[in-house]
Design an enzyme around this catalytic site. Structure first.
Site, mmCIF file in Angstrom:
data_model
loop_
_atom_site.group_PDB
_atom_site.id
_atom_site.type_symbol
_atom_site.label_atom_id
_atom_site.label_comp_id
_atom_site.label_asym_id
_atom_site.label_seq_id
_atom_site.Cartn_x
_atom_site.Cartn_y
_atom_site.Cartn_z
ATOM 1 N N HIS A 172 0.873 -1.184 0.000
ATOM 2 C CA HIS A 172 0.000 0.000 0.000
ATOM 3 C C HIS A 172 0.906 1.230 0.000
ATOM 4 O O HIS A 172 1.773 1.349 -0.854
ATOM 5 C CB HIS A 172 -0.918 -0.116 1.224
ATOM 6 C CG HIS A 172 -2.075 0.830 1.267
ATOM 7 N ND1 HIS A 172 -2.438 1.640 0.233
ATOM 8 C CD2 HIS A 172 -2.968 1.095 2.264
ATOM 9 C CE1 HIS A 172 -3.502 2.355 0.572
ATOM 10 N NE2 HIS A 172 -3.832 2.052 1.812
ATOM 11 N N HIS A 200 -2.089 -2.107 -9.836
ATOM 12 C CA HIS A 200 -3.102 -1.557 -8.949
ATOM 13 C C HIS A 200 -4.327 -2.445 -9.001
ATOM 14 O O HIS A 200 -4.665 -2.957 -10.070
ATOM 15 C CB HIS A 200 -3.469 -0.117 -9.363
ATOM 16 C CG HIS A 200 -4.118 0.633 -8.263
ATOM 17 N ND1 HIS A 200 -5.459 0.532 -7.998
ATOM 18 C CD2 HIS A 200 -3.600 1.460 -7.324
ATOM 19 C CE1 HIS A 200 -5.736 1.284 -6.949
ATOM 20 N NE2 HIS A 200 -4.635 1.849 -6.516
ATOM 21 N N ASP A 254 2.760 5.663 -6.632
ATOM 22 C CA ASP A 254 3.981 5.575 -5.827
ATOM 23 C C ASP A 254 5.251 5.478 -6.659
ATOM 24 O O ASP A 254 6.352 5.546 -6.112
ATOM 25 C CB ASP A 254 3.909 4.360 -4.892
ATOM 26 C CG ASP A 254 2.888 4.570 -3.794
ATOM 27 O OD1 ASP A 254 2.769 5.710 -3.325
ATOM 28 O OD2 ASP A 254 2.206 3.601 -3.414
HETATM 29 N N1 CMC Z 1 5.185 -6.645 -10.193
HETATM 30 C C1 CMC Z 1 5.140 -7.858 -10.792
HETATM 31 N N2 CMC Z 1 4.011 -8.597 -10.909
HETATM 32 C C2 CMC Z 1 2.884 -8.051 -10.391
HETATM 33 C C3 CMC Z 1 2.866 -6.783 -9.762
HETATM 34 C C4 CMC Z 1 4.077 -6.071 -9.683
HETATM 35 N N3 CMC Z 1 4.129 -4.874 -9.115
HETATM 36 N N4 CMC Z 1 1.613 -6.514 -9.349
HETATM 37 C C5 CMC Z 1 0.875 -7.578 -9.699
HETATM 38 N N5 CMC Z 1 1.632 -8.493 -10.328
HETATM 39 C C6 CMC Z 1 1.186 -9.751 -10.933
HETATM 40 C C7 CMC Z 1 0.913 -10.806 -9.877
HETATM 41 O O1 CMC Z 1 2.050 -11.592 -9.621
HETATM 42 C C8 CMC Z 1 -0.194 -11.588 -10.540
HETATM 43 O O2 CMC Z 1 0.369 -12.395 -11.520
HETATM 44 P P1 CMC Z 1 -0.243 -13.885 -11.806
HETATM 45 O O3 CMC Z 1 -1.624 -13.621 -12.327
HETATM 46 O O4 CMC Z 1 0.682 -14.493 -12.759
HETATM 47 O O5 CMC Z 1 -0.263 -14.566 -10.465
HETATM 48 C C9 CMC Z 1 -1.017 -10.515 -11.260
HETATM 49 O O6 CMC Z 1 -0.069 -9.477 -11.552
HETATM 50 C C10 CMC Z 1 -2.161 -9.944 -10.435
HETATM 51 O O7 CMC Z 1 -1.638 -9.524 -9.187
HETATM 52 P P2 CMC Z 1 -2.477 -9.468 -7.862
HETATM 53 O O8 CMC Z 1 -1.558 -9.583 -6.691
HETATM 54 O O9 CMC Z 1 -3.604 -10.439 -7.938
HETATM 55 O O10 CMC Z 1 -3.085 -8.022 -7.953
HETATM 56 P P3 CMC Z 1 -3.755 -7.213 -6.772
HETATM 57 O O11 CMC Z 1 -4.806 -6.387 -7.390
HETATM 58 O O12 CMC Z 1 -4.156 -8.113 -5.670
HETATM 59 O O13 CMC Z 1 -2.553 -6.316 -6.230
HETATM 60 C C11 CMC Z 1 -1.098 -4.522 -5.860
HETATM 61 C C12 CMC Z 1 -2.454 -4.959 -6.415
HETATM 62 C C13 CMC Z 1 -0.993 -3.003 -5.928
HETATM 63 C C14 CMC Z 1 -0.981 -4.937 -4.401
HETATM 64 C C15 CMC Z 1 0.025 -5.176 -6.707
HETATM 65 O O14 CMC Z 1 -0.058 -4.755 -8.048
HETATM 66 C C16 CMC Z 1 1.407 -4.907 -6.144
HETATM 67 O O15 CMC Z 1 1.862 -5.640 -5.259
HETATM 68 N N6 CMC Z 1 2.112 -3.825 -6.638
HETATM 69 C C17 CMC Z 1 3.397 -3.466 -6.072
HETATM 70 C C18 CMC Z 1 3.191 -2.655 -4.803
HETATM 71 C C19 CMC Z 1 2.695 -1.262 -5.084
HETATM 72 O O16 CMC Z 1 3.210 -0.575 -5.947
HETATM 73 N N7 CMC Z 1 1.694 -0.817 -4.296
HETATM 74 C C20 CMC Z 1 1.141 0.524 -4.394
HETATM 75 C C21 CMC Z 1 -0.252 0.513 -4.899
HETATM 76 S S1 CMC Z 1 -0.841 2.159 -5.388
HETATM 77 C C22 CMC Z 1 -0.896 3.117 -3.973
HETATM 78 C C23 CMC Z 1 -1.643 2.521 -2.838
HETATM 79 O O17 CMC Z 1 -2.750 2.043 -2.979
HETATM 80 O O18 CMC Z 1 -1.093 2.559 -1.751
#
Ligand code: CMC
Length: 472
Positions: free
Chosen positions: A307, A347, A403
């Site tokens: 987050h 996201h 971010d």
């Molecule tokens: N790098 C590499 N792979 C990723 C990333 C990433 N940053 N984000 C998602 N994926 C992949 C993930 O491995 C999955 O792949 P597969 O389908 O093969 O298993 C797919 O994309 C879907 O990911 P998810 O975890 O199901 O997606 P989510 O909606 O649950 O997670 C998230 C959203 C923001 C937590 C995630 O994209 C992430 O961890 N990003 C990096 C951390 C980040 O930048 N967070 C800030 C978010 S914006 C500001 C805020 O809200 O605070």
């Protein structure tokens, strides 16, 4: 599939009830997003193949009430009805909210109907804070009074010095902020009267006013510098910068480009509908605890690297990469899973470019014009370039989020890396508070209490596995 043109009926077995259902269909004055002919409700027909019963579940505003599913039961007397299973709330609306609108596919973000781009360009942070809570932009009189009240409440009780001095010199500022915000509840016990509008109002003012002070004090504590008290002649953002950076000057004068950049970043972070920390504030607040305790839960949630903590992790990641030539190799480690995630990418809601990231990128250019190009910008740009042309990221709709570039701006203003998420928290405070109050005043809300699917052992008798006690 939702049917239009049918009369909405609650989910009761058609076979077994001759009469219409006891529960009334969900009605609302808001327009449903899915086209339903005016005056006609829509409903979802469900056939339960376990019983061959069919049910009609009202559809309103593009949603069904999960409690309607409870009425779908088998003949088993132990069956308490159907649940929906949705770990991490992938497709569950927990509230109806009038505060923030996001269209993740189109990259749209609006506060109370106003596009984020227009607010970032023209508004002040306190104007946005007022807007989020009250639903309309303040007029001059309302704004002046609000600014005065916030300015008047920036000081914290002197005991806070001792409180903050109790932290180790290397304490993470988010840990300090989190516990200090919770600690405010001990200074204002009457804040527990959450259904008293005057109490709510003063608590909201106090949280907006004191958060920058506490944040700045935690910065000075880590640096071993004396605390700088608020200067009520300054604007909200300038005063914060003064409390952070002022040394022996009689009056601190912030760099206007930094002050405006920070104001814009606060506006961009001010709310983001039902994100992890806002959900935490609402859930904790639903127990009717005081707002300081509820909001401290939001700060705790924001601290996490998935987050708000991502802004800090982006910089750490860039430092580890070290040079542009290492970027392709790093991207490969992300894709193979060895290198963790590409921080600042992806996201839950935005499946195209995060509109905030666009504004931040432009802002970064303006700040870099003043301080010179950040040495790591090249690495960030290369990461973005490669990721946006790589099928791994594009097929998963992973784009830079807010971010990705904020850390570079914060660092160019000389903020330490572990302070970045604190800056996010200052910005998010008005959103948490507006959402907390909306939740409290929403007659439909109750204490948040999800269901579970129990997968543990069935009943079994206790048999100790400890060594038998030695008796003399
Ligand atoms: N790098 C590499 N792979 C990723 C990333 C990433 N940053 N984000 C998602 N994926 C992949 C993930 O491995 C999955 O792949 P597969 O389908 O093969 O298993 C797919 O994309 C879907 O990911 P998810 O975890 O199901 O997606 P989510 O909606 O649950 O997670 C998230 C959203 C923001 C937590 C995630 O994209 C992430 O961890 N990003 C990096 C951390 C980040 O930048 N967070 C800030 C978010 S914006 C500001 C805020 O809200 O605070």
């Amino acid at each position: 599939m939702p049917k239009t043109g049918t009369t909405a009926r609650p989910a009761v077995p058609k076979k077994k009830t001759a009469k219409p259902a006891a529960a009334a269909p969900v009605t609302t004055s808001a327009k449903p997003p899915a086209a339903a002919p005016a005056g006609k409700a829509s409903a979802l027909e469900i056939k339960d193949t376990r019983t061959s019963n069919t049910y009609s579940v009202p559809v309103s505003e593009g949603a069904i009430r999960a409690t309607e599913l409870k009425k779908i039961k088998t003949d088993d007397p132990g069956d308490s009805g159907l649940m929906s299973y949705d770990p991490a709330f992938l497709n569950t609306a927990s509230c109806r909210s009038a505060i923030t609108y996001i269209d993740g596919d189109k990259g749209i973000l609006r506060y109370r109907g106003y596009p984020i781009e227009q607010l970032a360009e023209n508004a002040t942070f306190l104007e946005v804070a007022w807007l989020l809570r009250h639903g309309e932009l303040p007029n001059q009189q309302e704004y002046d009074r609000f600014v005065h009240e916030i300015t008047f409440h920036t000081y914290v009780h002197e005991n806070f010095r001792k409180f903050l001095e109790g932290f180790r010199y290397d304490a993470h500022p988010m840990a300090m902020l989190n516990s200090s915000i919770a600690g405010l509840a001990s200074f204002y016990p009457s804040a527990r009267n959450i259904f008293d509008e005057t109490e709510r109002n003063i608590s909201i003012i106090r949280l907006l006013a004191k958060t920058p002070t506490i944040a700045a004090f935690s910065y000075r504590h880590v640096k071993g510098l004396p605390f700088v008290y608020p200067d009520n002649r300054l604007s909200y953002v300038e005063n914060f910068l003064s409390m952070v950076a002022r040394m022996s000057e009689s009056k601190y004068e912030a760099n206007p480009v930094f002050a405006r950049a920070l104001e814009i970043l606060f506006i961009l972070h001010a709310d983001h509908e039902q994100n992890c920390s806002t959900n935490a504030v609402r859930a904790v607040g639903s127990s009717h605890v005081d707002p300081f305790s509820a909001v401290s839960a939001g700060v705790a949630a924001l601290f996490g690297p998935l987050h708000g903590g991502a802004n800090e992790q982006v910089l750490r990641m860039i430092n580890e990469i070290g040079s542009v030539k290492n970027v392709p190799k790093f991207i490969e480690t992300v894709k193979s899973g060895e290198g963790g995630r590409l921080m600042g990418f992806g996201h839950r809601v935005y499946k195209s470019y995060d509109p905030r990231a666009k504004i931040v990128k432009k802002l970064a250019d303006e700040v870099f014009k003043v301080v010179g190009v950040d040495k790591d910008l090249e690495i960030a740009l290369e990461l973005e370039r490669i990721a946006l042309s790589d099928d791994y990221f594009t097929s998963r709709k992973l784009y830079p989020n807010v971010d990705f570039y904020t850390g570079l701006i914060y660092r160019s203003m000389a903020f330490p890396t572990d302070f970045f998420t604190v800056l996010f928290a200052i910005g998010r405070m008005p959103g948490w508070l507006a959402q907390w109050e909306e939740m409290l005043l929403d007659k439909e809300q109750k204490i948040a209490r999800p269901r579970q699917i129990y997968i543990g052992p069935a009943e079994r008798p206790y048999r100790s596995r400890l060594k038998p006690k030695q008796t003399l």
